[in-house]
Design a protein around this motif. Structure first.
Motif, PDB file in Angstrom:
ATOM      1  N   HIS A 138       0.835  -1.208   0.000  1.00 25.52           N
ATOM      2  CA  HIS A 138       0.000   0.000   0.000  1.00 25.52           C
ATOM      3  C   HIS A 138       0.866   1.254   0.000  1.00 25.52           C
ATOM      4  CE1 HIS A 138      -2.194   3.235   2.155  1.00 25.52           C
ATOM      5  NE2 HIS A 138      -3.116   2.909   1.282  1.00 25.52           N
ATOM      6  N   ARG A 142       0.963   4.002  -2.998  1.00 24.83           N
ATOM      7  CA  ARG A 142       0.571   5.367  -2.626  1.00 24.83           C
ATOM      8  C   ARG A 142       1.677   6.364  -3.023  1.00 24.83           C
ATOM      9  NH1 ARG A 142      -4.087   7.458   0.793  1.00 24.83           N
ATOM     10  NH2 ARG A 142      -3.290   9.518   1.063  1.00 24.83           N
ATOM     11  N   THR A 422     -15.839   4.114   8.582  1.00 22.69           N
ATOM     12  CA  THR A 422     -14.834   3.178   8.069  1.00 22.69           C
ATOM     13  C   THR A 422     -14.469   2.203   9.192  1.00 22.69           C
ATOM     14  OG1 THR A 422     -12.776   2.941   6.846  1.00 22.69           O
ATOM     15  CG2 THR A 422     -12.805   4.655   8.522  1.00 22.69           C
ATOM     16  N   ARG A 424     -11.432  -0.648  10.884  1.00 24.06           N
ATOM     17  CA  ARG A 424     -10.070  -1.180  10.938  1.00 24.06           C
ATOM     18  C   ARG A 424     -10.067  -2.395  11.850  1.00 24.06           C
ATOM     19  NH1 ARG A 424      -9.813   1.907   7.340  1.00 24.06           N
ATOM     20  NH2 ARG A 424      -8.398   3.662   7.039  1.00 24.06           N
ATOM     21  N   CYS A 509      -8.103   9.675   2.159  1.00 26.31           N
ATOM     22  CA  CYS A 509      -8.414   9.902   0.743  1.00 26.31           C
ATOM     23  C   CYS A 509      -7.280  10.633   0.034  1.00 26.31           C
ATOM     24  CB  CYS A 509      -9.698  10.717   0.633  1.00 26.31           C
ATOM     25  SG  CYS A 509     -10.138  11.031  -1.064  1.00 26.31           S
TER      26      CYS A 509
HETATM   27  C1  HEM Z   1     -16.185  14.092  -1.753  1.00 30.21           C
HETATM   28  C2  HEM Z   1     -15.488  13.153  -2.341  1.00 30.21           C
HETATM   29  C3  HEM Z   1     -14.707  12.075  -1.644  1.00 30.21           C
HETATM   30  C4  HEM Z   1     -14.850  11.558  -0.391  1.00 30.21           C
HETATM   31  C5  HEM Z   1     -15.856  11.971   0.676  1.00 30.21           C
HETATM   32  C6  HEM Z   1     -13.847  10.540  -0.228  1.00 30.21           C
HETATM   33  C7  HEM Z   1     -13.664   9.807   0.941  1.00 30.21           C
HETATM   34  C8  HEM Z   1     -12.679   8.858   1.112  1.00 30.21           C
HETATM   35  C9  HEM Z   1     -12.435   8.151   2.344  1.00 30.21           C
HETATM   36  C10 HEM Z   1     -13.223   8.324   3.636  1.00 30.21           C
HETATM   37  C11 HEM Z   1     -11.397   7.317   2.132  1.00 30.21           C
HETATM   38  C12 HEM Z   1     -10.749   6.388   3.167  1.00 30.21           C
HETATM   39  C13 HEM Z   1     -11.512   5.111   3.299  1.00 30.21           C
HETATM   40  C14 HEM Z   1     -11.051   4.308   4.469  1.00 30.21           C
HETATM   41  O1  HEM Z   1     -10.309   4.782   5.318  1.00 30.21           O
HETATM   42  O2  HEM Z   1     -11.473   3.174   4.585  1.00 30.21           O
HETATM   43  C15 HEM Z   1     -10.979   7.481   0.757  1.00 30.21           C
HETATM   44  C16 HEM Z   1      -9.962   6.778   0.170  1.00 30.21           C
HETATM   45  C17 HEM Z   1      -9.587   6.960  -1.142  1.00 30.21           C
HETATM   46  N1  HEM Z   1     -10.049   7.910  -2.022  1.00 30.21           N
HETATM   47 FE1  HEM Z   1     -11.506   9.253  -1.677  1.00 30.21          FE
HETATM   48  N2  HEM Z   1     -13.119  10.440  -1.383  1.00 30.21           N
HETATM   49  C18 HEM Z   1     -13.595  11.376  -2.264  1.00 30.21           C
HETATM   50  C19 HEM Z   1     -13.114  11.632  -3.534  1.00 30.21           C
HETATM   51  C20 HEM Z   1     -12.052  10.999  -4.112  1.00 30.21           C
HETATM   52  C21 HEM Z   1     -11.499  11.326  -5.404  1.00 30.21           C
HETATM   53  C22 HEM Z   1     -12.006  12.449  -6.312  1.00 30.21           C
HETATM   54  C23 HEM Z   1     -10.497  10.429  -5.646  1.00 30.21           C
HETATM   55  C24 HEM Z   1      -9.591  10.297  -6.840  1.00 30.21           C
HETATM   56  C25 HEM Z   1      -9.663  11.006  -7.919  1.00 30.21           C
HETATM   57  C26 HEM Z   1     -10.409   9.557  -4.492  1.00 30.21           C
HETATM   58  C27 HEM Z   1      -9.522   8.516  -4.354  1.00 30.21           C
HETATM   59  C28 HEM Z   1      -9.388   7.762  -3.211  1.00 30.21           C
HETATM   60  C29 HEM Z   1      -8.448   6.648  -3.103  1.00 30.21           C
HETATM   61  C30 HEM Z   1      -7.521   6.152  -4.201  1.00 30.21           C
HETATM   62  C31 HEM Z   1      -8.577   6.155  -1.803  1.00 30.21           C
HETATM   63  C32 HEM Z   1      -7.811   5.000  -1.174  1.00 30.21           C
HETATM   64  C33 HEM Z   1      -6.610   5.590  -0.473  1.00 30.21           C
HETATM   65  C34 HEM Z   1      -5.749   4.561   0.225  1.00 30.21           C
HETATM   66  O3  HEM Z   1      -6.219   3.481   0.549  1.00 30.21           O
HETATM   67  O4  HEM Z   1      -4.573   4.876   0.443  1.00 30.21           O
HETATM   68  N3  HEM Z   1     -11.353   9.941  -3.583  1.00 30.21           N
HETATM   69  N4  HEM Z   1     -11.782   8.444   0.163  1.00 30.21           N
END
Ligand code: HEM
Length: 571
Positions: A138, A142, A422, A424, A509
């Motif tokens: 991961h 990343r 979420t 863990r 995120c």
């Molecule tokens: C309002 C819009 C968004 C919200 C509320 C949001 C929320 C989140 C949250 C809460 C997580 C973490 C999940 C966890 O901890 O289990 C996450 C992970 C992620 N988000 Fe977003 N997200 C949004 C938009 C986006 C956008 C626009 C992208 C990419 C263009 C994106 C890409 C990702 C990716 C790749 C992860 C995984 C990160 C990792 O595991 O290292 N997200 N998002």
């Protein structure tokens, strides 16, 4: 000879029998341990928390967004900021915490990972991208992805947000009808970049003579953000806003629909025994497989073409590489040590990941924002006034710095986080530090929670965003003004962008800046030109994310009908 065969047969039977007995014995021990012995020594037993029958769970109270705000409020008042609840039953005690120190600890410590069930669910849906991975893998993915999300990359993608927001505005204007006196161009006669002439929609078919109309904001935003992630993510035109959703777009929608269905017994069982899905694939599994194949085939073509393009042109002096996320990712990947590069499959899985994580979430956040603006005409009016000062949407710095727009976006993300919570799991026994002491069942007071390997911790994203202890008595009210007066904000924020909506820590995120900017561009574009008014009572339901539905019409799925009309007087 016959005796020898008989003897061999008898011995085999005996061995088989012994094996089955041993297996049954091991199974019985496993069941005994799972349901009786292990729960007896679970340190979470000593924590305060709601009671229920041995086989009863508290999922519904905690996960249904129509109930969870009340549950969180009542239970934190009754048990303190940290308590335990029943997962699948009393044998499956889980921790919930509203204590900022404990949340920090769990989300930042390498001892806590996404549970294997979540990882398996995500891998089945979107492959082995960064979202489904943990640990070293991961961290490595990343690091390679990071340059695609920095400020310089965002600046390059900004015109795509503007292009798609304006296209959406034009579609809505056309639906309202021909009497427009709005001084902005009517739908373009030349198709936007990436769309073929024949793909543009016949606007006349959707025209309505009334000066106002009802649209399903949820559906429109879904299409718009899918188009954005297609272009910004990998220079790919989904053409979703033109009603001509092509095959990858249809595959993606089909995949989401299949994944949204709440898991039944078979789906839960299949998490433990994935072979069941190979032997007895149901309609959802078949749909997901088919969608993944379509997305992967397209992904393969995109990755190959892009890499060849970058390799062929890198040495040209005037070469300006495409600035989409995938191109940046391929470039970042190429600068890695040869042995540590992502394979084509891994690159393709990042495409599915971005589609999954980046479009639906942002579309819901924008939809919820328009919903709240429709319910609060004075806030909508004030935002329009601020937006009148904006001469051009093209200037990213100006849009990003508008204070009231920023407050409206922050408040939407706080009150309507697309990801409700979420989870863990502790990878080793641990002690979680607390800022707020809790009273254990025996009466002792403690400032730490002992948790053992394998226990689940639920992070209530929405609960933390709505906590009255953190945000004050009016925590459940949509009030952007709280972001305009620093004195009204909590002394210390949890989460990226000062809300928990994007989570925090190494798995937070990666696209949060992208999402906020995209929200700002869409909201400012449509709020400048349209008035929004409510037409139905809206409720929320939780699938993978929190979606709106019309009260008593859950069977129609996610919907957010809103009445729109042009704001003639402002222009
Ligand atoms: C309002 C819009 C968004 C919200 C509320 C949001 C929320 C989140 C949250 C809460 C997580 C973490 C999940 C966890 O901890 O289990 C996450 C992970 C992620 N988000 Fe977003 N997200 C949004 C938009 C986006 C956008 C626009 C992208 C990419 C263009 C994106 C890409 C990702 C990716 C790749 C992860 C995984 C990160 C990792 O595991 O290292 N997200 N998002």
């Amino acid at each position: 000879m016959a005796e020898l065969v008989l003897c061999f047969f008898a011995t085999t039977l005996k061995l088989l029998f012994a094996f089955l007995v041993a297996l049954a014995f091991k199974g019985a021990l496993w069941v005994l341990n799972l349901f009786i012995l292990a729960p007896l020594s679970d340190p979470l037993r000593r924590l305060p928390g709601p009671t229920a029958g041995y086989w009863e769970n508290h999922f519904w109270e905690l996960i249904d967004p129509n109930q969870s705000p009340k549950t969180h409020d009542v239970w934190t008042r009754r048990y303190g900021k940290t308590w335990r609840f029943h997962g699948f039953g009393a044998f499956d005690l889980r921790l919930v915490t509203f204590d900022s120190r404990a949340v920090d600890h769990v989300l930042n410590s390498p001892n806590y990972e996404k549970p294997w069930q979540t990882q398996r669910f995500l891998s089945r849906l979107i492959g082995q991208g960064v979202f489904a991975k943990e640990g070293q893998e991961h961290r490595w993915q990343r690091r390679i992805l990071a340059p695609a999300f920095n400020s310089a990359a965002l600046k390059e993608m900004y015109p795509i947000f503007v292009q798609k927001a304006e296209e959406l505005r034009d579609r809505w204007d056309n639906i309202i009808g021909p009497s427009s006196s709005i001084p902005y161009p009517t739908p373009p006669s030349t198709p936007p970049p990436g769309e073929r002439e024949s793909d543009t929609v016949d606007f006349s078919s959707t025209k309505n003579t009334s000066p106002e109309t009802i649209i399903d904001v949820c559906d429109w935003m879904n299409r718009a953000t899918l188009d954005v992630i297609g272009l910004a993510g990998f220079s790919y035109s989904f053409n979703s806003l033109t009603n001509k959703c092509e095959e990858v777009c249809s595959a993606y929608r089909e995949m989401l629909q299949a994944a949204e269905k709440p898991p039944g017994f078979k789906e839960l069982f299949a998490l433990w025994f994935p072979i069941i899905e190979d032997i007895l694939p149901d309609a959802a599994t078949r749909a997901i497989r088919h969608s993944r194949k379509v997305i992967n085939d397209a992904g393969h073509r995109i990755v190959t073409t892009k890499r060849e393009d970058i390799l062929a042109k890198t040495h040209q002096i005037d070469y300006a590489p495409e600035r989409d996320i995938l191109s940046l990712l391929i470039k970042s990947n190429m600068s890695e040590d040869y042995t540590r590069r992502m394979t084509d499959e891994e690159l393709m899985d990042q495409i599915s990941t971005l589609l999954f994580a980046g479009s639906d979430t942002t579309s819901l956040a924008i939809s919820w924002c328009l919903h709240h603006l429709s319910l609060n005409p004075r806030i909508q009016e004030r935002l329009k006034e601020e937006l009148q000062l904006l001469h051009s949407i093209e200037d990213m710095t100006l849009v990003d710095k508008l204070p009231y727009l920023n407050a409206v976006v922050q408040e939407t993300l706080r009150l309507c986080p697309p990801a409700h919570s979420t989870i863990r799991v502790a990878m080793e026994d641990d002690i979680i530090p607390l800022s707020y002491p809790i009273r254990l069942r025996g009466g002792a007071v403690t400032q730490e929670v002992h948790i053992r390997k394998g226990s689940y911790v639920h992070i209530p994203i929405e609960g933390l965003n709505m906590s009255k202890d953190i945000w004050g008595k009016d925590a459940l009210t949509f009030d952007p003004d709280r972001w305009m007066c620093p004195g009204r904000l909590p002394a210390r924020h949890l989460g990226l962008a000062d809300v928990m909506s994007f989570s925090q820590g190494p798995s937070s995120c990666i696209g949060w800046r992208f999402a906020i900017l995209e929200m700002k561009v869409f909201i400012s574009t449509v709020v400048r030109y349209f008035n929004f008014a409510p037409v139905a009572e809206i409720r929320r339901f939780n699938t993978v994310v929190t979606r709106p539905y019309v009260k008593d019409r859950l069977e129609n799925g996610a919907q957010l009908p809103i009445k729109i009309s042009r704001s003639h007087d402002r222009l």
